[in-house]
Design an enzyme around this catalytic site. Structure first.
Site, PDB file in Angstrom:
ATOM      1  N   CYS A 526      -3.509  61.117  17.074  1.00 17.97           N
ATOM      2  CA  CYS A 526      -3.556  59.920  17.915  1.00 17.97           C
ATOM      3  C   CYS A 526      -4.758  60.056  18.840  1.00 17.97           C
ATOM      4  O   CYS A 526      -5.102  61.164  19.259  1.00 17.97           O
ATOM      5  CB  CYS A 526      -2.265  59.848  18.738  1.00 17.97           C
ATOM      6  SG  CYS A 526      -2.207  58.483  19.904  1.00 17.97           S
ATOM      7  N   SER A 527      -5.403  58.950  19.134  1.00 21.08           N
ATOM      8  CA  SER A 527      -6.414  58.966  20.187  1.00 21.08           C
ATOM      9  C   SER A 527      -6.412  57.573  20.794  1.00 21.08           C
ATOM     10  O   SER A 527      -7.113  56.681  20.306  1.00 21.08           O
ATOM     11  CB  SER A 527      -7.785  59.318  19.606  1.00 21.08           C
ATOM     12  OG  SER A 527      -8.758  59.228  20.622  1.00 21.08           O
ATOM     13  N   ASP A 534      -9.524  59.435  11.119  1.00 19.76           N
ATOM     14  CA  ASP A 534     -10.561  59.839  10.176  1.00 19.76           C
ATOM     15  C   ASP A 534     -10.023  60.899   9.227  1.00 19.76           C
ATOM     16  O   ASP A 534      -8.942  61.459   9.440  1.00 19.76           O
ATOM     17  CB  ASP A 534     -11.807  60.328  10.922  1.00 19.76           C
ATOM     18  CG  ASP A 534     -11.505  61.497  11.855  1.00 19.76           C
ATOM     19  OD1 ASP A 534     -11.062  62.546  11.349  1.00 19.76           O
ATOM     20  OD2 ASP A 534     -11.709  61.365  13.081  1.00 19.76           O
ATOM     21  N   GLU A 614      20.677  42.117  16.592  1.00 19.57           N
ATOM     22  CA  GLU A 614      19.422  42.865  16.383  1.00 19.57           C
ATOM     23  C   GLU A 614      19.721  44.284  15.900  1.00 19.57           C
ATOM     24  O   GLU A 614      19.027  44.822  15.043  1.00 19.57           O
ATOM     25  CB  GLU A 614      18.615  42.916  17.691  1.00 19.57           C
ATOM     26  CG  GLU A 614      17.995  41.581  18.058  1.00 19.57           C
ATOM     27  CD  GLU A 614      17.364  41.584  19.448  1.00 19.57           C
ATOM     28  OE1 GLU A 614      16.288  40.996  19.605  1.00 19.57           O
ATOM     29  OE2 GLU A 614      17.964  42.162  20.382  1.00 19.57           O
TER      30      GLU A 614
HETATM   31  C1  DGJ Z   1      -1.965  56.674  24.020  1.00 19.70           C
HETATM   32  C2  DGJ Z   1      -1.109  56.588  22.812  1.00 19.70           C
HETATM   33  O1  DGJ Z   1      -1.748  55.900  21.804  1.00 19.70           O
HETATM   34  C3  DGJ Z   1       0.215  55.951  23.185  1.00 19.70           C
HETATM   35  O2  DGJ Z   1       0.999  55.765  22.055  1.00 19.70           O
HETATM   36  C4  DGJ Z   1       0.890  56.825  24.183  1.00 19.70           C
HETATM   37  O3  DGJ Z   1       1.197  58.056  23.597  1.00 19.70           O
HETATM   38  C5  DGJ Z   1       0.003  57.011  25.386  1.00 19.70           C
HETATM   39  N1  DGJ Z   1      -1.311  57.469  25.027  1.00 19.70           N
HETATM   40  C6  DGJ Z   1       0.615  57.990  26.358  1.00 19.70           C
HETATM   41  O4  DGJ Z   1      -0.211  58.302  27.371  1.00 19.70           O
END
Ligand code: DGJ
Length: 756
Positions: A526-527, A534, A614
């Site tokens: 994740c970023s 990538d 739901e």
């Molecule tokens: C960015 C991530 O993409 C989010 O999903 C979450 O984890 C936040 N950071 C938390 O700071």
């Protein structure tokens, strides 16, 4: 034999299932590119390369009066700066005397079974029986610099990988540019497709003709970035999903990159890719070598749909590693959009308990559980549980979650530090910061200097001790800023140009340490969503959070763009609340589900606030997804509509490898008054196989009334509940979509082979 060398003609031929790459040692020793494209069974294509005497395009000294031979116009495998080729180059090195020339001439070669590996860098891997390596050594005419070109041929996967290594056997040199590969195509009819974006809107497709001069897609943010992606396509003008010649080119790297196409004075197109030269400078002493990251090439003469499926299969099967390459991915609930930083043990337990009832298998505690992390300006770097929030620690919470029969996961952001943290107070020098300057802050945080061993050791020990002690089944590895103020005590002042690459190498080393020490953990990259989506990351982690934008309509476009170069199994996709947090758009649970189920499904909302209806709907979604996960994540993926061309609706399809089962989903993007009829042509089925197609879900409607057709073939009979059709009919004539009567209405069909 995937690699053949014709000694007489000095021609190397690389063969994959449907493509051929050919190169030749030219008459003065340069390695010339002859061809890459549709498969040619046999024979040398050396007749393709011609030259005439052109003004202002000189010839190597050895050519004497042969003025037709010019590096400025001849296609090459690895062009270097300074010796009469004025086009974009792969290598620019400064020798001890300050000169910058490198005339790379053929020295030797080696062909062997199996695929090369790159020390410290991610790369496609392959069994010995399914791959061959060609190694070509080029040597600079006048120095002790060698460039070793690596070609990996994965015949059945239909791809060719490239990487290179610069070796210095003479006095020290500076490398100012070491790109990984070049593809010199003698054609001027190419378009370049790139994937641009921004935070919360990643990988939007953009295409344009290559023209005289350069077109660039790049990042100098220290990461591959939200803004451009290190995957591009070069295709013949007008190529589409199912037609046209296309080259897919993907860099297996997570830092600064450059992808550049340049059309020269005579209409030839050179493409180069690798680490961005901006800010890069690497010292190579005698006996040292520098390895440039891998580039993966695939070719398709049948459009980019086919091209994407080659990358999907390769990356799923021969880039991903570890347990979750094959294992089922658990359906997760992430607390971020429900609670953000406001974490308490009680809340986490009650969220998990509520999610468990829905069939969720994994509970993920996101940002906010450690140190003094009450907001985004403090706590990063202090990797110990916040006891006020979690009285029984991560270990105790993990036990409780496991006690409910669920898996448990946490969020980390190892590469960052807040100034308001214990870590920064003790080690202010561990972050990247230029002495005498105030640093650029992003999200209130600074980047740690990942090039330093002691920084990585601290991270491994502090985070590792939690992973050792607590039963953690999943980790989300986040990274929430671009890099700036790049400076490190790990290198002398003259070598600061090495830091950004050393940062990436440090991240890879730490990822390798974590993933090999904790092989049962499912790791998700994740970023800030998809800012580091990538192929480099996919070597360590099989899935990546696709975007911080969880709005289903926007996600259609983000997942569509991502699917060009990356498999569905790599895209983390969550159902979030309505109205959506980012766009405030309201959307039905069915449509949010249908979009998230085109990836690795998760939920990211306060499930305790859901109505009973739901809850029932989500239970059914999860049950359905578990039943079809194998087909969705490992089947063949087909884009049925082009987001950039079709504002009315989006449709996509999954087909099982045996072509007997398929799922088709469509979402109305723009309902019209007095609407036109919509029809999609399915793909990937067998022409002569009979299929039953039935509507499983038509959001907000009686699912029987799907307007698939009528039982008496359109002469006024009852609406068909399902139809039996030949594959050829479904693919070439198509299927009627229902008449959508409002925005974001969605529909899903199941297609199954039947005996008839
Ligand atoms: C960015 C991530 O993409 C989010 O999903 C979450 O984890 C936040 N950071 C938390 O700071």
């Amino acid at each position: 034999m995937a690699v053949v060398f014709d000694e007489k003609k000095m021609v190397f031929t690389l063969q994959t299932r449907n493509s051929t790459w050919q190169m030749q040692v030219g008459r003065y020793g340069h390695l010339l590119h002859l061809y890459y494209g549709r498969k040619i069974q046999d024979g040398s294509l050396d007749y393709l390369v011609r030259g005439i005497n052109r003004g202002f395009s000189g010839a190597p000294y050895e050519a004497g009066e042969d003025r037709s031979y010019s590096l400025d116009t001849y296609p090459q495998e690895y062009p270097a700066y300074g010796v009469g080729d004025y086009r974009t180059s792969c290598l620019n090195a400064e020798h001890g005397d300050g000169s910058r020339a490198a005339e790379l001439l053929f020295d030797s070669y080696e062909i062997r079974k199996g695929k090369y590996r790159l020390d410290g860098l991610p790369a496609v891997w392959a069994e010995d029986k399914e791959s061959e390596t060609l190694k070509v050594v080029l040597k600079d005419k006048s120095s002790q610099v060698k460039v070793v070109l690596y070609y990996g041929v994965l015949e059945e996967y239909d791809v060719i990988t490239r990487a290179c290594q610069v070796r210095n056997e003479g006095e020290g040199i500076w490398l100012d540019r070491v790109l990984s590969a070049c593809l010199d195509l003698q054609r001027s009819d190419l378009e370049m497709i790139t994937f641009y974006g921004r935070h919360t809107m990643e990988r939007s497709l953009e295409r344009g003709m290559c023209r005289h001069g350069k077109i660039v897609a790049d990042s100098i943010r220290g990461t591959s970035s939200h803004q451009q992606n290190p995957f591009v396509i070069l295709c013949e003008k007008g190529a589409g999903e199912g037609w046209g010649e296309c080259y897919g080119i993907s860099l297996v790297y997570s830092g600064n990159f450059l992808a550049e196409a340049e059309m020269d004075q005579i209409g030839q197109t050179r493409f180069v890719m690798g680490i961005h030269p901006e800010g890069f400078r690497w010292r190579l002493e005698r006996g040292e070598s520098f390895t440039a990251p891998e580039v993966v090439f695939a070719f398709s003469e049948k459009g980019y749909g086919n091209l994407s499926r080659k990358f999907h299969r390769l990356y799923r099967e021969r880039l991903n590693r570890g347990k979750y390459r094959n294992a089922r991915r658990p359906v997760l609930l992430n607390n971020w959009e429900a609670t953000e930083f406001h974490i308490t043990e009680e809340d986490m337990v009650s969220l998990a308990a509520s999610a468990k009832e829905l069939g969720v298998e994994l509970f993920v505690m996101d940002d906010g559980w450690f140190g003094g992390r009450d907001h985004d300006r403090c706590g990063l770097g202090d990797w110990m549980p916040n006891r006020k929030k979690l009285p029984s620690g991560v270990t105790g919470l993990a036990e409780k979650i496991h006690g409910m029969g669920m898996m448990f996961g946490i969020w980390i952001e190892p590469e960052m530090v807040n100034e308001d943290s214990g870590l920064y107070r003790v080690h202010p020098d561990w972050c990247m910061q230029v002495p005498g300057r105030t640093p650029n802050r992003e999200r209130g945080q600074l980047a740690l200097d990942m090039s330093r061993r002691e920084v990585r050791d601290y991270l491994f020990e502090s985070i590792g001790s939690i992973l050792k002690e607590a039963r953690v089944d999943y980790v989300k590895w986040d990274m929430n800023r671009s890099l700036s103020d790049v400076w490190s005590v790990s290198c002398p002042s003259c070598r600061q140009g090495e830091i950004l690459h050393r940062y990436v190498l440090g991240v890879y080393e730490l990822m390798e340490r974590f993933t090999s020490s904790f092989p049962d953990i499912l790791w998700e990259g994740c970023s800030g969503g998809g800012g580091r989506f990538d192929a480099g990351i996919l070597y360590y982690m099989p899935q990546i959070w696709c975007s911080d934008n969880t709005d289903a309509v926007e996600r259609i476009s983000i997942q569509y763009g991502t699917s060009f170069g990356y498999p569905v199994s790599s895209m983390g996709a969550h159902v979030s609340a309505s109205p959506n947090l980012q766009t405030k758009r309201e959307m039905s649970l069915e449509t949010r589900g249908i979009v998230a189920m085109a990836g690795v499904l998760g939920y990211e909302l306060d499930v305790r606030k859901l109505s009973q209806d739901e809850r029932e709907a989500i239970k059914e979604q999860i049950r359905w997804y578990k039943e079809h996960q194998e087909l969705i994540l490992n089947g063949d993926y087909y884009r049925l509509t082009a987001v950039e061309e079709n504002p009315d609706y989006a449709a996509w399809q999954f087909v099982s490898r045996d072509q007997e089962t398929s799922l088709v989903s469509a979402v109305c993007l723009h309902a019209r008054s007095n609407p036109p009829f919509l029809r999609v042509r399915l793909k990937g089925l067998r022409e002569n196989m009979w299929y039953r197609i039935r509507c499983e879900m038509f959001e907000g409607r009686d699912k029987q009334k799907t307007e698939l057709g009528t039982e008496d073939n359109g002469t006024g009979g009852e609406e068909a509940k399902e139809m039996i059709c030949l594959g050829s009919g479904l693919m070439y004539a198509g299927v009627n979509l229902p008449v959508f009567d409002r925005d974001y209405q969605s529909v899903r069909y199941v297609v199954e082979a039947v005996d008839r």
